[in-house]
Design a protein around this motif. Structure first.
Motif, PDB file in Angstrom:
ATOM      1  N   PRO A 112       2.792  -2.920  -7.460  1.00  0.00           N
ATOM      2  CA  PRO A 112       1.965  -3.034  -9.082  1.00  0.00           C
ATOM      3  C   PRO A 112       1.554  -2.487  -9.721  1.00  0.00           C
ATOM      4  CG  PRO A 112       1.343  -4.101  -6.536  1.00  0.00           C
ATOM      5  CD  PRO A 112       2.866  -3.391  -6.440  1.00  0.00           C
ATOM      6  N   ALA A 154       3.723  -0.462 -11.875  1.00  0.00           N
ATOM      7  CA  ALA A 154       4.200  -1.091 -12.964  1.00  0.00           C
ATOM      8  C   ALA A 154       2.814  -1.329 -14.070  1.00  0.00           C
ATOM      9  CB  ALA A 154       4.289  -2.053 -12.648  1.00  0.00           C
ATOM     10  N   ALA A 155       1.731  -1.292 -13.498  1.00  0.00           N
ATOM     11  CA  ALA A 155       0.291  -1.592 -13.565  1.00  0.00           C
ATOM     12  C   ALA A 155       0.044  -0.172 -15.351  1.00  0.00           C
ATOM     13  CB  ALA A 155      -1.040  -1.858 -13.562  1.00  0.00           C
ATOM     14  N   GLU A 165       4.765  -2.617  -1.866  1.00  0.00           N
ATOM     15  CA  GLU A 165       4.394  -3.400  -2.059  1.00  0.00           C
ATOM     16  C   GLU A 165       3.320  -4.105  -2.553  1.00  0.00           C
ATOM     17  OE1 GLU A 165       8.008  -4.334  -3.077  1.00  0.00           O
ATOM     18  OE2 GLU A 165       8.481  -2.870  -1.706  1.00  0.00           O
ATOM     19  N   ARG A 166       2.354  -4.015  -2.148  1.00  0.00           N
ATOM     20  CA  ARG A 166       1.285  -4.613  -2.560  1.00  0.00           C
ATOM     21  C   ARG A 166       0.252  -3.816  -3.570  1.00  0.00           C
ATOM     22  NH1 ARG A 166      -4.129  -5.269  -0.446  1.00  0.00           N
ATOM     23  NH2 ARG A 166      -3.284  -4.063   2.073  1.00  0.00           N
TER      24      ARG A 166
END
Length: 202
Positions: free
Chosen positions: A45, A48-49, A40-41
């Motif tokens: 992301p 997604a990036a 999650e951390r």
């Protein structure tokens, strides 16, 4: 015979990570495990990036830098000194010079260096575009190439091409501070600043 210890999705992640510079199979496994543990951390992301980068990142049609706009942020900046073009081998070298913060020029990314043994000749590099750009208001072309045999050979070739083009620009190169065999992306900002300030005309 080695047995598979993870699912194909995790194996694919490991194989892709292993293709990154500085990561071998063992380091890639550790990196993959760390990402999975911090899903999650980090993993979500990061995915997604990367998807956004794949969609939006483009190569600047003027200088060869990578950005999300074309022309890139540097080329579009009206405060840049357009009398000086700084030539680098790769985008990482451009970023290194920008981190040093001692230039306010525009850039030109060659996309590598001449290496006949590897089949890399002038046609494979952005040399023709550089010669076309080296005209007024440009007064100087600074060859900020790596201090390797290939880098120096490329610098010599570029000097000849710019001279034959009759553009009348001054061709200079980095001087003190860049060790033989050194690569710009691994040098500290102080070394780069000294090299730029003591550049010499060829």
């Amino acid at each position: 015979m080695s047995r598979r210890t993870t699912g194909p999705e995790i194996e694919r992640l490991i194989q892709l990570l292993a293709k990154l510079p500085g990561l071998g199979p063992r380091s890639a496994r550790r990196a993959a495990l760390f990402l999975i543990k911090n899903r999650e951390r980090l993993l979500v992301p990061m995915a997604a990036a990367m998807a956004e980068a794949q969609e939006k990142v483009t190569v600047c049609s003027e200088c060869g830098n990578v950005d999300t706009v074309d022309p890139c942020t540097i080329c579009a900046d009206p405060r840049r000194d357009r009398k000086l073009i700084v030539v680098v081998e790769e985008v990482g070298d451009l970023w290194a010079l920008e981190r040093a913060g001692v230039l306010n020029a525009i850039y030109h990314v060659l996309g590598g260096h001449l290496s006949p043994l590897d089949g890399i000749g002038p046609e494979q590099l952005n040399i023709a575009q550089l010669v076309a750009r080296a005209k007024p208001p440009v007064k100087e072309v600074l060859l900020a190439l790596n201090a390797t045999v290939e880098g120096q050979s490329t610098a010599h070739y570029l000097t000849e091409q710019l001279s034959h083009a009759g553009a009348g620009v001054v061709v200079s190169r980095l001087a003190h501070g860049v060790p033989i065999g050194g690569e710009l992306d691994y040098l500290d900002e102080g070394t780069l600043a000294a090299a730029i300030k003591t550049r010499q005309q060829i």
